[in-house]
Design a protein around this motif. Structure first.
Motif, PDB file in Angstrom:
ATOM      1  N   SER A 208       0.960  -1.250   0.006  1.00 13.23           N
ATOM      2  CA  SER A 208      -0.050   0.147   0.123  1.00 13.23           C
ATOM      3  C   SER A 208       0.813   1.234   0.091  1.00 13.23           C
ATOM      4  O   SER A 208       0.520   2.230  -0.832  1.00 13.23           O
ATOM      5  N   ASN A 209       2.175   1.385   0.807  1.00 11.85           N
ATOM      6  CA  ASN A 209       2.741   2.395   0.792  1.00 11.85           C
ATOM      7  C   ASN A 209       3.668   2.491  -0.444  1.00 11.85           C
ATOM      8  O   ASN A 209       3.838   3.549  -1.026  1.00 11.85           O
ATOM      9  N   TYR A 210       3.879   1.361  -1.307  1.00 11.93           N
ATOM     10  CA  TYR A 210       4.736   1.378  -2.213  1.00 11.93           C
ATOM     11  C   TYR A 210       3.804   2.366  -3.578  1.00 11.93           C
ATOM     12  O   TYR A 210       4.168   2.983  -4.199  1.00 11.93           O
ATOM     13  N   TYR A 211       2.369   1.842  -3.552  1.00 13.78           N
ATOM     14  CA  TYR A 211       1.527   2.268  -4.420  1.00 13.78           C
ATOM     15  C   TYR A 211       1.306   3.686  -4.263  1.00 13.78           C
ATOM     16  O   TYR A 211       1.240   4.686  -5.142  1.00 13.78           O
ATOM     17  N   LYS A 212       1.102   4.221  -2.872  1.00 14.56           N
ATOM     18  CA  LYS A 212       0.953   5.593  -2.375  1.00 14.56           C
ATOM     19  C   LYS A 212       2.120   6.442  -3.003  1.00 14.56           C
ATOM     20  O   LYS A 212       2.035   7.554  -3.482  1.00 14.56           O
ATOM     21  N   GLU A 213       3.306   5.993  -2.696  1.00 13.93           N
ATOM     22  CA  GLU A 213       4.833   6.836  -3.128  1.00 13.93           C
ATOM     23  C   GLU A 213       4.665   6.822  -4.531  1.00 13.93           C
ATOM     24  O   GLU A 213       4.845   7.968  -5.255  1.00 13.93           O
ATOM     25  N   ARG A 214       4.596   5.640  -5.392  1.00 16.17           N
ATOM     26  CA  ARG A 214       4.348   5.667  -6.925  1.00 16.17           C
ATOM     27  C   ARG A 214       3.395   6.629  -7.680  1.00 16.17           C
ATOM     28  O   ARG A 214       3.564   7.294  -8.495  1.00 16.17           O
ATOM     29  N   THR A 215       2.481   6.936  -6.916  1.00 10.14           N
ATOM     30  CA  THR A 215       1.067   7.607  -7.737  1.00 10.14           C
ATOM     31  C   THR A 215       0.558   8.930  -6.728  1.00 10.14           C
ATOM     32  O   THR A 215      -0.342   9.307  -7.176  1.00 10.14           O
ATOM     33  N   ASN A 216       1.473   9.203  -5.927  1.00 11.45           N
ATOM     34  CA  ASN A 216       1.128  10.675  -5.196  1.00 11.45           C
ATOM     35  C   ASN A 216      -0.238  10.248  -4.435  1.00 11.45           C
ATOM     36  O   ASN A 216      -1.188  11.236  -4.320  1.00 11.45           O
ATOM     37  N   GLY A 217      -0.390   8.977  -4.031  1.00 13.49           N
ATOM     38  CA  GLY A 217      -1.744   8.936  -3.036  1.00 13.49           C
ATOM     39  C   GLY A 217      -2.868   8.540  -4.145  1.00 13.49           C
ATOM     40  O   GLY A 217      -3.842   8.181  -3.252  1.00 13.49           O
ATOM     41  N   GLU A 218      -2.654   8.242  -5.190  1.00 14.47           N
ATOM     42  CA  GLU A 218      -4.059   7.993  -5.985  1.00 14.47           C
ATOM     43  C   GLU A 218      -4.255   6.384  -6.206  1.00 14.47           C
ATOM     44  O   GLU A 218      -5.371   5.929  -6.207  1.00 14.47           O
ATOM     45  N   ARG A 219      -3.259   5.537  -5.538  1.00 14.37           N
ATOM     46  CA  ARG A 219      -3.187   4.280  -5.565  1.00 14.37           C
ATOM     47  C   ARG A 219      -2.921   3.846  -3.818  1.00 14.37           C
ATOM     48  O   ARG A 219      -2.001   4.202  -3.465  1.00 14.37           O
ATOM     49  N   SER A 220      -3.693   3.030  -3.597  1.00 14.45           N
ATOM     50  CA  SER A 220      -3.241   2.716  -2.068  1.00 14.45           C
ATOM     51  C   SER A 220      -3.755   1.028  -1.837  1.00 14.45           C
ATOM     52  O   SER A 220      -3.575   0.767  -0.566  1.00 14.45           O
ATOM     53  N   GLU A 221      -4.254   0.430  -2.898  1.00 14.44           N
ATOM     54  CA  GLU A 221      -4.460  -0.768  -2.557  1.00 14.44           C
ATOM     55  C   GLU A 221      -3.591  -1.929  -1.832  1.00 14.44           C
ATOM     56  O   GLU A 221      -2.478  -1.590  -2.199  1.00 14.44           O
ATOM     57  N   THR A 222      -3.952  -2.883  -0.965  1.00 16.01           N
ATOM     58  CA  THR A 222      -2.965  -3.804  -0.625  1.00 16.01           C
ATOM     59  C   THR A 222      -2.740  -4.961  -1.686  1.00 16.01           C
ATOM     60  O   THR A 222      -3.620  -5.112  -2.483  1.00 16.01           O
ATOM     61  N   TRP A 223      -1.742  -5.827  -1.249  1.00 14.42           N
ATOM     62  CA  TRP A 223      -1.632  -6.993  -2.092  1.00 14.42           C
ATOM     63  C   TRP A 223      -2.715  -7.981  -1.981  1.00 14.42           C
ATOM     64  O   TRP A 223      -3.234  -8.358  -2.879  1.00 14.42           O
ATOM     65  N   SER A 224      -3.220  -8.141  -0.740  1.00 11.86           N
ATOM     66  CA  SER A 224      -4.526  -8.849  -0.469  1.00 11.86           C
ATOM     67  C   SER A 224      -5.773  -8.349  -1.419  1.00 11.86           C
ATOM     68  O   SER A 224      -6.462  -9.200  -2.044  1.00 11.86           O
ATOM     69  N   GLU A 225      -5.991  -7.236  -1.536  1.00 15.45           N
ATOM     70  CA  GLU A 225      -6.909  -6.573  -2.489  1.00 15.45           C
ATOM     71  C   GLU A 225      -6.885  -6.874  -3.606  1.00 15.45           C
ATOM     72  O   GLU A 225      -7.608  -7.054  -4.451  1.00 15.45           O
ATOM     73  N   GLN A 226      -5.458  -6.865  -4.205  1.00 13.71           N
ATOM     74  CA  GLN A 226      -5.393  -7.143  -5.482  1.00 13.71           C
ATOM     75  C   GLN A 226      -5.614  -8.523  -5.777  1.00 13.71           C
ATOM     76  O   GLN A 226      -6.189  -8.844  -6.884  1.00 13.71           O
ATOM     77  N   ILE A 227      -4.915  -9.611  -5.144  1.00 11.84           N
ATOM     78  CA  ILE A 227      -5.366 -10.769  -4.989  1.00 11.84           C
ATOM     79  C   ILE A 227      -6.658 -11.285  -5.473  1.00 11.84           C
ATOM     80  O   ILE A 227      -7.275 -12.224  -6.009  1.00 11.84           O
ATOM     81  N   GLU A 228      -7.599 -10.623  -4.175  1.00  9.02           N
ATOM     82  CA  GLU A 228      -9.043 -10.915  -4.212  1.00  9.02           C
ATOM     83  C   GLU A 228      -9.833 -10.423  -5.416  1.00  9.02           C
ATOM     84  O   GLU A 228     -10.428 -10.993  -6.121  1.00  9.02           O
ATOM     85  N   SER A 229      -9.165  -9.132  -6.084  1.00  8.26           N
ATOM     86  CA  SER A 229      -9.916  -8.764  -7.277  1.00  8.26           C
ATOM     87  C   SER A 229      -9.702  -9.588  -8.626  1.00  8.26           C
ATOM     88  O   SER A 229     -10.433 -10.032  -9.426  1.00  8.26           O
ATOM     89  N   PHE A 230      -8.251 -10.040  -8.461  1.00  4.71           N
ATOM     90  CA  PHE A 230      -7.948 -10.892  -9.590  1.00  4.71           C
ATOM     91  C   PHE A 230      -8.580 -12.375  -9.540  1.00  4.71           C
ATOM     92  O   PHE A 230      -9.089 -12.609 -10.295  1.00  4.71           O
TER      93      PHE A 230
END
Length: 251
Positions: A208-230
């Motif tokens: 979540s921190n990785y995505y926040k830093e990469r996208t200036n806060g536009e993304r913040s999903e966790t790995w578990s949320e990504q896995i659930e979505s897929f």
């Protein structure tokens, strides 16, 4: 002892923006040779690699994949599980080889062979300064890909790989992987539920921190949320039928 290869691999990330400068024939052949140097189960070499530089074929494959970098790259590889040549040997053999390459074990052996070859090519390409991205999306319509590439019986397109010079505005970076202690087990699998859940929670925060830093806060999903979505969405449910149509996993 050099850490060069280790450091190279640690920097890996998928590149999805390429310059359209084509790879030379010499480079393509070197990459394929590097792939062929990978280990292969029982020397079966149950793979073929299709190099695609025909614009029309690229466009056709893009329709299957939906990804622009199927076309916009320096070169496109498609990795094929291949028992066609083994079937040719079988036609003159006294024993019945079909029991092997039509089996679930045959599918596993061929798939592993393909994966090892592809990863060799990926590392070699990155060592040469190129970027790459795997294309599992070619399995969106396996039947269509088999038609486009004129694949015979006992062959199956597992995935593609786009390779090329990273575009000037390519800004990808290596994503944090699961902690070593979570994936590496000593002697026996450690299935302690509390330990696993705790490590996953920590990892979710890291991602979540990785995505926040990469996208200036536009993304913040966790790995578990990504896995659930897929994994919560049932996709490519025809895969067993497609494997059967190719002559595979019948035993």
């Amino acid at each position: 002892m050099s850490d060069y290869v280790y450091e190279l691999m640690k920097k890996h990330h998928s590149v999805r923006r390429f310059k359209t400068t084509p790879l030379s024939q010499e480079i393509v052949e070197k990459l394929v040779e590097a792939g062929q140097s990978a280990s292969t189960s029982s020397f079966l070499q149950a793979y073929s690699i299709i190099g695609v530089d025909d614009p029309k074929i690229k466009e056709d494959l893009k329709e299957v994949s939906g990804q622009p970098y199927v076309v916009e790259n320096g070169f496109l590889f498609v990795f094929v599980l291949d028992y066609y040549r083994h079937n040719l040997v079988n036609e003159k053999a006294e024993s019945n080889m079909e029991i092997s390459f039509e089996s679930a074990e045959g599918l596993l052996v061929g798939s592993i062979d393909v994966a090892l070859v592809a990863e060799n090519i990926a590392v070699a390409a990155e060592d040469m300064g190129y970027g790459m991205v795997y294309l599992g999306s070619l399995r969106n319509d396996v039947g269509r890909v088999r038609e486009i590439l004129d694949l015979p019986e006992y062959t199956f397109p597992l995935f593609g790989m786009a390779v090329g010079e990273p575009a000037d505005n390519e800004n990808g970076s290596a994503k944090p992987r699961l902690p070593l202690e979570h994936v590496f087990h000593r002697n026996k699998y450690n299935s302690d539920k509390d330990k696993q859940i705790s490590e996953l929670q920590d990892y979710d925060q890291t991602i979540s921190n990785y995505y926040k830093e990469r996208t200036n806060g536009e993304r913040s999903e966790t790995w578990s949320e990504q896995i659930e979505s897929f994994m919560g969405n049932k996709t490519r449910l025809d895969m067993l039928n497609q494997l059967n149509n190719a002559g595979l996993i019948k035993k």
